[in-house]
Write a protein that holds these residues in place. Structure first.
Motif, PDB file in Angstrom:
ATOM      1  N   PRO B 258     -33.174  -4.786  31.215  1.00 20.30           N
ATOM      2  CA  PRO B 258     -33.466  -6.124  30.693  1.00 20.30           C
ATOM      3  C   PRO B 258     -32.442  -6.523  29.633  1.00 20.30           C
ATOM      4  O   PRO B 258     -31.840  -5.672  28.991  1.00 20.30           O
ATOM      5  CB  PRO B 258     -34.852  -5.990  30.093  1.00 20.30           C
ATOM      6  N   ASN B 259     -32.319  -7.807  29.474  1.00 18.97           N
ATOM      7  CA  ASN B 259     -31.354  -8.377  28.544  1.00 18.97           C
ATOM      8  C   ASN B 259     -31.550  -7.831  27.124  1.00 18.97           C
ATOM      9  O   ASN B 259     -32.654  -7.814  26.601  1.00 18.97           O
ATOM     10  CB  ASN B 259     -31.537  -9.898  28.546  1.00 18.97           C
ATOM     11  N   GLY B 260     -30.444  -7.376  26.534  1.00 18.12           N
ATOM     12  CA  GLY B 260     -30.491  -6.959  25.127  1.00 18.12           C
ATOM     13  C   GLY B 260     -30.778  -5.486  24.904  1.00 18.12           C
ATOM     14  O   GLY B 260     -30.711  -5.030  23.768  1.00 18.12           O
ATOM     15  N   PHE B 261     -31.121  -4.748  25.945  1.00 20.13           N
ATOM     16  CA  PHE B 261     -31.432  -3.326  25.757  1.00 20.13           C
ATOM     17  C   PHE B 261     -30.159  -2.497  25.726  1.00 20.13           C
ATOM     18  O   PHE B 261     -29.297  -2.625  26.592  1.00 20.13           O
ATOM     19  CB  PHE B 261     -32.378  -2.817  26.854  1.00 20.13           C
ATOM     20  N   LYS B 262     -30.069  -1.657  24.698  1.00 16.11           N
ATOM     21  CA  LYS B 262     -28.877  -0.819  24.520  1.00 16.11           C
ATOM     22  C   LYS B 262     -29.310   0.638  24.410  1.00 16.11           C
ATOM     23  O   LYS B 262     -30.405   0.924  23.923  1.00 16.11           O
ATOM     24  CB  LYS B 262     -28.144  -1.229  23.241  1.00 16.11           C
ATOM     25  N   LEU B 263     -28.407   1.520  24.832  1.00 15.00           N
ATOM     26  CA  LEU B 263     -28.709   2.945  24.788  1.00 15.00           C
ATOM     27  C   LEU B 263     -28.739   3.442  23.344  1.00 15.00           C
ATOM     28  O   LEU B 263     -27.813   3.206  22.572  1.00 15.00           O
ATOM     29  CB  LEU B 263     -27.657   3.729  25.576  1.00 15.00           C
ATOM     30  N   ILE B 264     -29.838   4.103  22.982  1.00 15.21           N
ATOM     31  CA  ILE B 264     -29.936   4.699  21.647  1.00 15.21           C
ATOM     32  C   ILE B 264     -29.505   6.161  21.728  1.00 15.21           C
ATOM     33  O   ILE B 264     -28.750   6.651  20.919  1.00 15.21           O
ATOM     34  CB  ILE B 264     -31.383   4.604  21.111  1.00 15.21           C
ATOM     35  N   LYS B 265     -30.025   6.853  22.733  1.00 14.09           N
ATOM     36  CA  LYS B 265     -29.616   8.248  22.907  1.00 14.09           C
ATOM     37  C   LYS B 265     -29.912   8.719  24.323  1.00 14.09           C
ATOM     38  O   LYS B 265     -30.718   8.098  25.047  1.00 14.09           O
ATOM     39  CB  LYS B 265     -30.332   9.148  21.903  1.00 14.09           C
TER      40      LYS B 265
END
Lengths: 205, 348
Positions: B258-265
């Protein structure tokens, strides 16, 4: 006292007369008709349950006086309460007593005239108190015996084999679901730790 | 005895005088209290005079969350489940350290204590442990402790009318997903203190999926004695060993997020209860997080499985030779879509 007169009285009570008939009836009203009118009214009240007790003291007093006189005549101890008609009616076997008394009274030579009136009065009493006593009697109905028989006969035995069976497909899935939900929450707890590290690295660079 | 309700003129006028005097005192108190609180929240006076925007309220919220001494009752409503907590927050005076504690009203749960940037979890029958974090994640997404403006890429902020919550005036701010891929987040901020009175995950049609309610709120000028005690209470230090070593896995490719989701770890670790090995990815859009697990397939599992608990969705799908599970506070269909998008990276 003619039937016609009584008819018009009855009609008057039932509200089935017009103005001229009322006046006509009033004109011919004598003492006896007035008394009859009163009795009709009383009967109506009792039937409609609007009258709890016979309020004509003179009437009940005359019966009581007669009965008291009898008891003394027969040489019996006066166990019948003499305060009111209600008190008589509360005696457990009041109506047998009265019937007995009245019979002996009528057979005696002195009270033949009074006898007929007493019988009529006792019938009226039974009628009046039969009506008024109906409700209280309901309250005194014996309570039903408590049902002590259980609804279910017994606990039926079940097999516990199912508990020992190998975990089913659903259980395996369920375990994984629980494990992953718990792990997700666990990961979130340390998520910010990672972010902080990342921020630090970015700041350092 | 003097009659209670005497209407002689002297007493009548006396009363008016007393009433006037007390209202003057009230006004004076109001002014002084505004004057005292203004250093902490510099734009407080502006709030009443100027047109204010969502950013103002969110900064006020952040200030209140980190600088106020308060005690609150919290109820969380998640599906059919209701949980209640006591929440104490204060600033220890000698060091200026933030101390807060969230404890379940009904025993047996996890008690969370935060001192500065160390959060300690105390659970019955378990060793307490600490991690580094600047917020207790129990009710409020951590972004509200930082700069909420970082949500601007995926969410829009809508300032809505004021309403009453727990007898206090509250300003509603709707944080709405632009792409509709995430839930909307509604937050009611106490006009006086700036603390959150109600927080809710709301779906596209306006149904509340999960919410947090403040049942009572007590504000203190001084930190409660409890805060000092908690500050002195020794907690284990945050240990690095608890966190799986970063072993970024490149085995899987998320073809849709989904839009805006970025990998944290990302890592490979043993799932805490079942000890199953899993490749793990954690994504976040700043407000909510999504976990992706890739595991060996279960023999008995074929079809997709979708569950929901409050706002948290759980979607498990069976792919070619592996199972993918997505857990997070996103709508079910989004969770399924993410899970279905996971592909094995073709090894050269």
């Amino acid at each position: 006292m003619t039937n016609n007169n009584l008819e018009s009285l009855s009609a008057l009570l039932d509200d089935e007369v017009n103005q001229s008939e009322i006046e006509q009836t009033m004109d011919v009203l004598g003492d006896e008709q007035t008394a009859t009118f009163g009795r009709y009214g009383l009967i109506g009240d009792v039937l409609r349950n609007e009258q709890q007790l016979v309020t004509d003291n003179a009437f009940s007093m005359s019966i009581q006086a007669a009965i008291e006189g009898l008891e003394q005549d027969a040489g019996l101890e006066s166990s019948v309460a003499s305060d009111s008609v209600v008190a008589i009616s509360t005696h457990p076997k009041w109506h047998q007593r009265i019937t007995g008394k009245v019979k002996s009274f009528t057979s005696s030579s002195t009270g033949k005239g009074m006898g007929q009136m007493a019988i009529a009065a006792s019938v009226a009493l039974v009628a009046v108190f039969g009506v008024s006593n109906m409700a209280p009697q309901n309250n005194l109905m014996p309570s039903p015996v408590l049902n002590t028989t259980p609804l279910i006969d017994g606990i039926s035995p079940v097999s516990t084999d199912g508990l020992k069976a190998k975990p089913s497909a659903n259980q395996v899935t369920q375990t994984r679901i629980n494990a992953l939900m718990a792990d997700h929450n666990q990961q979130l707890r340390v998520a910010e730790d990672e972010e902080l590290d990342k921020d630090k690295e970015e700041n350092d660079n | 005895m003097v009659p209670l309700f005497s209407f002689s003129f002297t007493t009548y006028f006396n009363r008016i005088f007393v009433a006037a005097k007390s209202s003057i005192i009230c006004l004076f108190l109001l002014f002084t209290s505004t004057a005292f609180s203004s250093p902490a929240i510099p734009t407080d006076i502006a709030a009443t005079t100027e047109k204010v925007n969502a950013a103002f309220w969110l900064s006020k919220l952040r200030m209140a969350l980190t600088q106020t001494n308060f005690e609150a009752g919290i109820v969380t409503l998640k599906g059919e489940k209701t949980e209640s907590f006591q929440w104490v927050h204060g600033v220890e005076e000698s060091t200026g350290t933030e101390v807060e504690r969230v404890s379940p009203l009904i025993g047996g749960g996890v008690m969370t204590i935060r001192k500065g940037d160390t959060v300690t979890f105390v659970e019955p029958n378990k060793e307490p442990y600490s991690v580094k974090s600047t917020s207790i994640r129990s009710f409020i997404p951590p972004v509200f402790y930082k700069n909420a403006a970082q949500l601007i890429n995926s969410y829009q902020f809508v300032l809505v009318s004021k309403s009453q919550i727990a007898g206090r005036s509250a300003q509603l701010i709707r944080i709405e997903s632009v792409s509709k891929h995430a839930y909307n987040y509604w937050i009611w901020i106490d006009v006086l203190s700036g603390l959150p009175l109600r927080l809710a995950f709301v779906d596209e049609v306006g149904d509340v999926k999960e919410q947090v309610l403040m049942t009572h709120l007590t504000l203190h000028k001084e930190p409660a004695p409890e805060i000092t005690k908690l500050f002195e209470f020794s907690t284990p230090p945050a240990t690095e060993a608890l966190i799986a070593q970063r072993q970024e896995t490149n085995n899987w490719n998320m073809s849709w997020l989904p839009n805006g989701f970025k990998l944290i770890k990302s890592d490979r670790h043993h799932v805490s209860i079942s000890r199953e090995v899993s490749d793990y990815y954690l994504y976040s859009d700043g407000l909510v997080e999504v976990s992706i697990y890739v595991q060996r397939p279960l023999e008995s599992f074929n079809g997709p499985l979708v569950l929901r608990d409050g706002a948290t969705s759980f979607a498990m799908v069976h792919a070619n030779g592996f199972d993918v599970t997505v857990v997070g506070k996103v709508p079910e269909e989004i969770a399924v879509k993410i899970a279905s998008s996971v592909k094995a990276v073709q090894q050269p």
